[in-house]
Design an enzyme around this catalytic site. Structure first.
Site, PDB file in Angstrom:
ATOM      1  N   GLN A 283       0.827  -1.200   0.000  1.00  0.00           N
ATOM      2  CA  GLN A 283       0.000   0.000   0.000  1.00  0.00           C
ATOM      3  C   GLN A 283       0.867   1.258   0.000  1.00  0.00           C
ATOM      4  O   GLN A 283       0.550   2.247  -0.657  1.00  0.00           O
ATOM      5  CB  GLN A 283      -0.933   0.002   1.215  1.00  0.00           C
ATOM      6  N   GLU A 284       1.964   1.209   0.738  1.00  0.00           N
ATOM      7  CA  GLU A 284       2.832   2.387   0.856  1.00  0.00           C
ATOM      8  C   GLU A 284       3.663   2.619  -0.402  1.00  0.00           C
ATOM      9  O   GLU A 284       3.755   3.752  -0.897  1.00  0.00           O
ATOM     10  CB  GLU A 284       3.779   2.208   2.056  1.00  0.00           C
ATOM     11  N   SER A 285       4.293   1.565  -0.917  1.00  0.00           N
ATOM     12  CA  SER A 285       5.312   1.765  -1.959  1.00  0.00           C
ATOM     13  C   SER A 285       5.242   0.788  -3.122  1.00  0.00           C
ATOM     14  O   SER A 285       6.072   0.868  -4.025  1.00  0.00           O
ATOM     15  CB  SER A 285       6.696   1.632  -1.320  1.00  0.00           C
TER      16      SER A 285
END
Length: 478
Positions: free
Chosen positions: A310-312
């Site tokens: 989700q982040e990267s």
């Protein structure tokens, strides 16, 4: 003489009736027996929408409801698993279980055999096909392809109704051995053209089969309910009806619905395909690091992996316009506090992200239980602990339960509206982002758990359908 015999006979009959009345009045009913035994036996199916085992033990939508009902009765829950729908109905008929909690559709065909409780969910029957394969546009197209369903299911009953009333040439195959997952797998691999399953099941499983899609709804809304024996002793059935009418149960239904279904709309076809490609291509490079960090912090490594995607998208050199960097997208300030010297180093970033999540989770009040505790910690990871606290205060002020993610997620988006954020300590926030953030991670986590579970990896060879002795082909009426 005859008069005397008549009087004696009358007295004997009266005595017998009195005896029957007395013994009948002390004979315990079903509820009393269950409470005296201290347990209730419930029969169900082993499936993602009913009952299964995960890393924390037994769970599932039906299991959670049945457990709440057992608590309502003050007894322990004993789960009995069935391999087919006919086995479930036979077990109820033989009183081998108190009732069935198995995602059963309350149909007129089964009403004569069992007594259905108040419905707890509405679903529709959906025709599922493979993208790029034969797509049925209406029910008449079902006669053009190979269709398979589960025996004794509401889907099989519906097909018989359609065959008798609309499409006499309709034919299909059915087997008691095929559960929903097997049916979807056969359609996904092209072994068959179509299947029919309930909408809640496809909602939960669609992300695991991104090449499958809904052709159309075969029915309107139909009720799911528990099945009880057709017996003169309806004491347990009446208690179940009271359970479903109870205000606390209404809240429980919403909570369980949110837990198992509230995040399922986050992953569409494009997103599911992308996640599948990235998992196959990148995850193996870093899963060892996720596992090491998870072990140190007593976390599920798949949760950390879902966070990182989700982040990267598992890109060690990822960078946002706000300056956060790395696999877990740490700010410069947070990285310094956590002792992360190089945010672009995958190991340091993953360790730092895991450490930060654990600190946020520990910081939350003890009144917040799992899994809400983890969902709120994730929201704080994204939007900041202060903004999460503001949303929790708004929820409490408005009469909501600020210990439940189900309520708090409705107030986070309000932090972007002036009339709400001016009441808070930390002011404006893009409050919709942490809601999507958490729901996305929950969905990615589901898929990773599914992919990591060998019991759910079903390998069906093309000849299985033809060779299975349990397969029954329903011929046309022509």
């Amino acid at each position: 003489m005859n008069t005397r015999i008549a009087r004696i006979t009358t007295r004997l009959l009266i005595s017998l009736l009195c005896l029957l009345t007395i013994t009948g009045s002390v004979r315990p009913n079903t509820v009393e027996k269950i409470r005296s035994q201290g347990e209730i036996v419930v029969i169900t199916r082993n499936s993602p929408t009913t009952y299964f085992e995960d890393n924390i033990g037994a769970t599932g939508y039906e299991f959670e409801l049945a457990k709440a009902f057992a608590d309502y009765l003050g007894v322990n829950l004993v789960i009995k698993q069935a391999d087919s729908l006919s086995e479930i109905y036979n077990a109820i008929d033989r009183n081998d279980a108190a009732f069935a909690a198995a995602g059963l559709t309350a149909t007129q065909q089964q009403d004569k055999w069992v007594r259905f409780s108040t419905p707890y969910m509405q679903v529709s029957q959906q025709v599922i096909y493979r993208r790029g394969g034969m797509k049925p546009k209406e029910i008449f197209d079902l006669a053009k392809g190979q269709l398979v369903v589960t025996s004794d299911s509401s889907h099989a009953h519906q097909l018989r109704k359609i065959q008798g009333q609309q499409i006499p040439e309709l034919t299909w195959s059915e087997s008691p051995d095929f559960e929903t997952v097997e049916l979807l797998q056969m359609v996904a691999t092209g072994e068959v053209d179509f299947t029919v399953i309930d909408s809640n099941e496809f909602e939960m499983l669609q992300a695991y089969y991104p090449n499958l899609a809904i052709a159309f709804d075969l029915t309107g809304a139909q009720p799911l309910a528990w099945a009880f024996p057709q017996s003169r002793d309806d004491s347990l059935f009446k208690v179940a009806q009271s359970f479903f009418r109870n205000a606390q149960t209404n809240g429980l239904l919403l909570e369980v619905r949110e837990r198992f279904y509230g995040h399922l709309d986050q992953l569409n076809y494009v997103g599911a395909k992308r996640f599948q490609r990235q998992s196959d291509k990148k995850l193996s490079k870093y899963d060892g690091l996720f596992q090491q960090a998870a072990k140190r912090h007593n976390l599920d490594w798949r949760l950390l992996a879902a966070m990182s995607y989700q982040e990267s998208h598992w890109n060690p050199r990822a960078k946002s316009f706000t300056g956060v960097r790395g696999m877990m997208m740490l700010t410069r300030r947070t990285a310094k506090e956590l002792g992360v010297r190089n945010r672009l180093d995958p190991k340091q970033s993953i360790d730092g992200g895991a450490d930060y999540l654990v600190k946020l989770r520990k910081r939350l009040p003890k009144s917040i239980n799992e899994p809400d505790r983890t969902w709120m910690a994730l929201a704080a990871y994204n939007v900041g602990y202060g903004h999460l606290t503001d949303a929790r205060k708004l929820a409490k002020k408005d009469g909501g339960d600020n210990t439940r993610w189900m309520d708090v997620k409705n107030y986070l988006p309000l932090l972007s509206q002036k009339r709400y954020y001016k009441q808070t300590r930390h002011g404006y926030a893009r409050g919709s982002e942490p809601v999507s953030y958490v729901q996305n991670i929950r969905r990615y986590f589901d898929v990773l758990v599914w992919n990591d579970n060998p019991d759910l990896d079903i390998a069906l060879e093309s000849e299985n359908l033809q060779l299975s002795a349990s397969i029954r082909v329903i011929p046309p009426l022509l």
